[in-house]
Scaffold this motif. Structure first.
Motif, mmCIF file in Angstrom:
data_model
loop_
_atom_site.group_PDB
_atom_site.id
_atom_site.type_symbol
_atom_site.label_atom_id
_atom_site.label_comp_id
_atom_site.label_asym_id
_atom_site.label_seq_id
_atom_site.Cartn_x
_atom_site.Cartn_y
_atom_site.Cartn_z
ATOM 1 N N ALA A 17 0.581 -1.188 0.003
ATOM 2 C CA ALA A 17 0.081 0.075 0.000
ATOM 3 C C ALA A 17 0.798 1.347 0.025
ATOM 4 O O ALA A 17 0.431 2.177 -0.612
ATOM 5 N N LEU A 18 2.028 1.313 0.711
ATOM 6 C CA LEU A 18 2.960 2.357 0.647
ATOM 7 C C LEU A 18 3.369 2.639 -0.686
ATOM 8 O O LEU A 18 3.021 3.800 -1.137
ATOM 9 N N PHE A 19 3.645 1.673 -1.399
ATOM 10 C CA PHE A 19 4.444 1.938 -2.830
ATOM 11 C C PHE A 19 3.139 2.366 -3.654
ATOM 12 O O PHE A 19 3.438 2.972 -4.681
ATOM 13 N N ASN A 47 5.459 15.109 1.845
ATOM 14 C CA ASN A 47 4.407 14.799 2.588
ATOM 15 C C ASN A 47 4.368 13.225 3.258
ATOM 16 O O ASN A 47 3.368 12.754 3.449
ATOM 17 N N LEU A 48 5.502 12.735 3.591
ATOM 18 C CA LEU A 48 5.569 11.450 4.145
ATOM 19 C C LEU A 48 4.833 11.130 5.466
ATOM 20 O O LEU A 48 4.325 9.829 5.581
ATOM 21 N N ALA A 54 -1.806 7.390 5.964
ATOM 22 C CA ALA A 54 -2.901 6.987 4.984
ATOM 23 C C ALA A 54 -2.606 5.282 4.615
ATOM 24 O O ALA A 54 -3.659 4.794 4.356
ATOM 25 N N THR A 55 -1.335 5.271 4.570
ATOM 26 C CA THR A 55 -0.877 3.952 4.267
ATOM 27 C C THR A 55 -1.546 2.854 5.503
ATOM 28 O O THR A 55 -1.972 1.877 5.214
ATOM 29 N N THR A 56 -1.470 3.495 6.572
ATOM 30 C CA THR A 56 -1.702 2.600 7.642
ATOM 31 C C THR A 56 -3.200 2.272 7.866
ATOM 32 O O THR A 56 -3.787 1.350 7.920
ATOM 33 N N VAL A 61 -7.740 -1.391 6.709
ATOM 34 C CA VAL A 61 -8.960 -1.827 6.164
ATOM 35 C C VAL A 61 -8.919 -3.410 5.368
ATOM 36 O O VAL A 61 -9.651 -4.034 5.372
ATOM 37 N N ILE A 62 -7.944 -3.337 4.617
ATOM 38 C CA ILE A 62 -7.378 -4.324 3.846
ATOM 39 C C ILE A 62 -7.225 -5.473 4.556
ATOM 40 O O ILE A 62 -7.690 -6.727 4.449
#
Length: 87
Positions: A17-19, A47-48, A54-56, A61-62
């Motif tokens: 998801a991060l990528f 904006n890391l 957002a990735t977390t 959810v996934i």
């Protein structure tokens, strides 16, 4: 799913998801001065912090969806049409 398997699946989904999220909102620096430490094409503001959050959130959810799928009998290799033949 055991706790160890859950952690491994969470980490794999998190990195994937991060990528997927990293390119969102990335605007390259058209000028980029290598002498000042910049490089043409490098993002102006990465904006890391926002992207990690957002990735977390996306990963949670996934991961919950994967957990429900693994723990349910909807997709099971133990019974139903996907079951291996018993000898």
């Amino acid at each position: 799913m055991t706790w160890f398997t859950g952690i491994v699946v969470f980490l794999l989904v998190w990195w994937t998801a991060l990528f997927c999220i990293l390119p969102i909102g990335a605007r390259p620096d058209p000028e980029g001065d290598p002498a000042a430490g910049g490089w043409r094409g490098a993002p102006v503001a990465a904006n890391l912090g926002w992207k990690v959050l957002a990735t977390t959130a996306l990963t949670v959810v996934i991961w919950v969806g994967i957990w429900f799928l693994v723990e349910s009998d909807w997709l099971s290799f133990r019974s139903g049409w996907l079951a291996l033949p018993s000898d």
